[in-house]
Motif scaffolding. Structure first.
Motif, PDB file in Angstrom:
ATOM      1  N   VAL A 125      -6.564  -6.368  -1.221  1.00 26.92           N
ATOM      2  CA  VAL A 125      -7.401  -6.158   0.013  1.00 26.92           C
ATOM      3  C   VAL A 125      -7.864  -4.593  -0.371  1.00 26.92           C
ATOM      4  O   VAL A 125      -8.686  -4.138   0.449  1.00 26.92           O
ATOM      5  N   ARG A 126      -7.375  -3.510  -0.549  1.00 29.65           N
ATOM      6  CA  ARG A 126      -8.228  -2.006  -1.194  1.00 29.65           C
ATOM      7  C   ARG A 126      -9.236  -1.716  -2.377  1.00 29.65           C
ATOM      8  O   ARG A 126     -10.410  -1.754  -1.006  1.00 29.65           O
ATOM      9  N   ASN A 127      -9.217  -2.892  -2.699  1.00 34.02           N
ATOM     10  CA  ASN A 127      -9.839  -3.332  -3.689  1.00 34.02           C
ATOM     11  C   ASN A 127     -10.730  -4.684  -3.567  1.00 34.02           C
ATOM     12  O   ASN A 127      -9.870  -4.597  -4.543  1.00 34.02           O
ATOM     13  N   PRO A 128     -11.996  -5.103  -2.606  1.00 31.84           N
ATOM     14  CA  PRO A 128     -11.405  -6.100  -2.760  1.00 31.84           C
ATOM     15  C   PRO A 128     -12.874  -6.493  -3.899  1.00 31.84           C
ATOM     16  O   PRO A 128     -13.257  -5.901  -4.649  1.00 31.84           O
ATOM     17  N   VAL A 129     -12.298  -8.245  -4.351  1.00 28.48           N
ATOM     18  CA  VAL A 129     -13.422  -8.793  -5.041  1.00 28.48           C
ATOM     19  C   VAL A 129     -14.246  -9.942  -4.958  1.00 28.48           C
ATOM     20  O   VAL A 129     -14.815  -9.698  -5.206  1.00 28.48           O
ATOM     21  N   SER A 130     -13.456 -10.566  -3.716  1.00 28.18           N
ATOM     22  CA  SER A 130     -14.462 -11.009  -2.999  1.00 28.18           C
ATOM     23  C   SER A 130     -13.857 -11.497  -1.489  1.00 28.18           C
ATOM     24  O   SER A 130     -12.711 -11.684  -1.191  1.00 28.18           O
ATOM     25  N   PRO A 131     -14.877 -12.037  -0.767  1.00 27.52           N
ATOM     26  CA  PRO A 131     -13.387 -12.303   1.554  1.00 27.52           C
ATOM     27  C   PRO A 131     -12.885 -12.961   0.673  1.00 27.52           C
ATOM     28  O   PRO A 131     -12.114 -13.900   1.301  1.00 27.52           O
ATOM     29  N   ALA A 185      -9.093 -13.084  -7.920  1.00 25.58           N
ATOM     30  CA  ALA A 185      -8.796 -14.756  -6.830  1.00 25.58           C
ATOM     31  C   ALA A 185      -9.140 -15.815  -6.566  1.00 25.58           C
ATOM     32  O   ALA A 185      -7.660 -16.518  -5.841  1.00 25.58           O
ATOM     33  N   SER A 186      -8.897 -16.272  -8.085  1.00 28.02           N
ATOM     34  CA  SER A 186      -7.821 -17.548  -7.955  1.00 28.02           C
ATOM     35  C   SER A 186      -6.310 -17.094  -8.225  1.00 28.02           C
ATOM     36  O   SER A 186      -6.221 -18.321  -7.099  1.00 28.02           O
ATOM     37  N   LYS A 195     -14.881 -11.987  11.793  1.00 29.81           N
ATOM     38  CA  LYS A 195     -14.161 -12.792  12.333  1.00 29.81           C
ATOM     39  C   LYS A 195     -12.539 -13.512  12.308  1.00 29.81           C
ATOM     40  O   LYS A 195     -11.544 -13.557  11.989  1.00 29.81           O
ATOM     41  N   GLY A 196     -12.971 -13.940  10.846  1.00 28.95           N
ATOM     42  CA  GLY A 196     -11.876 -14.966   9.777  1.00 28.95           C
ATOM     43  C   GLY A 196     -10.148 -13.364   9.801  1.00 28.95           C
ATOM     44  O   GLY A 196      -9.748 -13.492   9.011  1.00 28.95           O
ATOM     45  N   THR A 197     -11.055 -13.043   8.578  1.00 32.85           N
ATOM     46  CA  THR A 197     -11.788 -11.623   7.950  1.00 32.85           C
ATOM     47  C   THR A 197      -9.874 -10.716   9.120  1.00 32.85           C
ATOM     48  O   THR A 197      -8.767 -10.515   9.234  1.00 32.85           O
ATOM     49  N   ALA A 200      -4.750 -12.997   0.425  1.00 30.02           N
ATOM     50  CA  ALA A 200      -4.548 -12.324   0.362  1.00 30.02           C
ATOM     51  C   ALA A 200      -3.703 -11.673   1.480  1.00 30.02           C
ATOM     52  O   ALA A 200      -2.506 -11.779   1.652  1.00 30.02           O
ATOM     53  N   LEU A 201      -3.745 -11.716   2.223  1.00 26.96           N
ATOM     54  CA  LEU A 201      -4.050 -11.773   3.815  1.00 26.96           C
ATOM     55  C   LEU A 201      -3.109 -12.296   4.207  1.00 26.96           C
ATOM     56  O   LEU A 201      -2.133 -12.283   5.325  1.00 26.96           O
ATOM     57  N   VAL A 202      -3.674 -13.652   3.893  1.00 31.82           N
ATOM     58  CA  VAL A 202      -2.599 -15.162   4.532  1.00 31.82           C
ATOM     59  C   VAL A 202      -1.198 -15.230   4.085  1.00 31.82           C
ATOM     60  O   VAL A 202      -0.573 -14.755   4.318  1.00 31.82           O
ATOM     61  N   THR A 203      -1.730 -14.280   2.400  1.00 32.87           N
ATOM     62  CA  THR A 203       0.094 -14.197   1.704  1.00 32.87           C
ATOM     63  C   THR A 203       0.943 -13.880   2.460  1.00 32.87           C
ATOM     64  O   THR A 203       1.783 -13.393   2.140  1.00 32.87           O
ATOM     65  N   ALA A 204       0.207 -12.356   2.657  1.00 29.45           N
ATOM     66  CA  ALA A 204       0.980 -11.548   3.197  1.00 29.45           C
ATOM     67  C   ALA A 204       1.873 -11.054   4.432  1.00 29.45           C
ATOM     68  O   ALA A 204       2.703 -11.032   4.849  1.00 29.45           O
TER      69      ALA A 204
END
Length: 446
Positions: free
Chosen positions: A274-280, A239-240, A322-324, A286-290
């Protein structure tokens, strides 16, 4: 006009009130009664009971949070007397704090906890210098402990965080990470792995990254280690790492973003997160980076499509908040710029229905991305685009697009919604509409 303390107090029509019986261990709700706070226990700025009283050189006592906020807004004078005051001039008033605590106990009010002393600039600089020195010596254990200490100090208060940030916390921690990075996580000693994890956790407290910090994190050794952490680290470390990568990608120039996207295994690690999430929080990071990696880069968009990003994001969107949803739609829209993305999306039964569902149901931003993605799927003059048009019409896109134009949208979204309506109009009369809310009747590919 600056008012003397006594006059400022008289202008307040009512004294702030506490309620008796509010101590955590007192459960008698019927014992509550209003309790006036003595004037000399109240902060002249907030007019509330002081929790951490400090005295300025002018002799006036304030609550630390209130007066530091006053000074942080560019004011350099005492609010009561108008005399000059600096942040370093504030002295803890232990006598008043103890009197307030005794008063709370005597009146059965919730006791004000003893505040922790804020970190001094010299102490902040010393801790950060020790982090860098330990990393240069290769003393991973000491480096990890010092990084954890810096994080703990920064988390104690916003003032501490600002003090450490001003002393170069992000730069020093990034440099320490680079010094210890390079080897794959699975082959790294426990001491080094623990230090890397603690440095990443500390870094997340001291954003934004300055230019030097970004250069350290964007170095080949650091990026290689980040990929290993994303793929093989424990949940907290992954996550970090995702949050640090998000900060790096969102603040870097296009050249640096391209370097990040070309790092072996990084795109795959993001899709896996994203496929195997560890936390919201990690999923959103990860989505923002992608998004920053694929936006404006057809090569990166094609790479994410080949890694299966389209079905992963489509499945995520079904029940996302919403955010996701906004972030996932942004990624999907960008991936569809590549031919591989279009092919993957047209082959997945959920993509068109989920895009239509998100129009109006999340936010204006989500609607714009959903309309854009749907437009990319339907505009080509081929059989795949025709099938997407028919499916979009079947799940209610025509009515939603009409409503969107009626309630108002502008710019590119308006143009694409109008073009979509023209494309869908050719299929009207031959397609039966269904309700999209629960995706009933869809053949899912699993």
């Amino acid at each position: 006009m600056v008012l003397p303390m006594s006059r400022a107090t008289r202008l307040v029509p009512e004294l702030p009130l506490l309620r008796r019986g509010r101590r955590p261990q007192v459960a008698d709700a019927g014992n509550e009664e209003e309790l006036a706070v003595p004037a000399h226990f109240r902060c002249p700025i907030s007019l509330e009971l002081m929790k951490d009283p400090v005295t300025a050189p002018t002799g006036i006592t304030y609550d630390r949070e209130s007066v530091e906020g006053w000074l942080a807004r560019g004011r350099g004078t005492c609010p009561v007397t108008g005399g000059p005051v600096r942040l370093t001039d504030l002295v803890p008033n232990h006598a008043t704090r103890r009197m307030i605590q005794d008063w709370c106990v005597a009146n059965q009010a919730e006791r004000v906890p003893t505040p922790k002393v804020p970190v001094a600039e010299a102490d902040a600089a010393e801790v950060l210098a020790a982090v860098s020195a330990a990393a240069r010596r290769g003393n991973a254990a000491a480096c990890g402990l010092l990084a954890a200490r810096a994080r703990a100090i920064g988390k104690e208060s916003d003032r501490n965080r600002r003090c450490l940030a001003a002393a170069g916390a992000a730069r020093q921690l990034s440099s320490a990470f680079q010094s210890l990075a390079g080897e794959p996580v699975e082959g790294t000693s426990a001491a080094v792995l623990g230090a890397l994890r603690k440095i990443l956790a500390a870094l997340t407290v001291f954003f934004p990254l300055d230019d030097e910090a970004r250069r350290c994190i964007a170095s080949p050794a650091s990026l290689k280690t980040l990929v290993s952490v994303l793929s093989h680290g424990d949940l907290a470390a992954r996550a970090s790492a995702a949050i640090v990568l998000r900060e790096l990608a969102s603040s870097a120039d296009r050249h640096t973003v391209d370097i990040i996207s070309r790092t072996p295994g990084l795109c795959s690690a993001l899709v896996g997160l994203v496929r195997n999430p560890v936390s919201p929080q990690a999923t959103k990071a990860a989505l923002v980076t992608a998004y920053y990696l694929v936006s404006g880069s057809d090569r990166a968009a094609a790479r994410f499509a080949e890694l299966g990003a389209v079905p992963v994001v489509a499945e995520l969107l079904v029940d996302a908040d919403k955010g996701t949803s906004e972030k996932a739609l942004a990624v999907l829209d960008s991936v569809l710029c590549a031919d591989a993305g279009l092919e993957s999306a047209r082959a997945h039964a959920l993509v068109v229905p989920v895009l239509v569902k998100k129009i109006f149901r999340v936010s204006d931003m989500a609607t714009e991305f959903a309309v854009s993605a749907l437009w990319r799927l339907c505009r080509a003059a081929d059989a795949g685009a025709g099938a997407c048009c028919a499916e979009a019409l079947r799940v209610g896109a025509f009515q939603k697009l009409l409503l969107l134009l009626q309630v108002g949208c502008g710019g590119v979204t308006k143009d694409r919604a109008s073009e979509l309506l023209k494309l869908l109009n050719g299929f009207r009369g031959s397609v039966e509409c269904i309700e999209t809310v629960d995706f009933k009747g869809l053949k899912r590919p699993f």
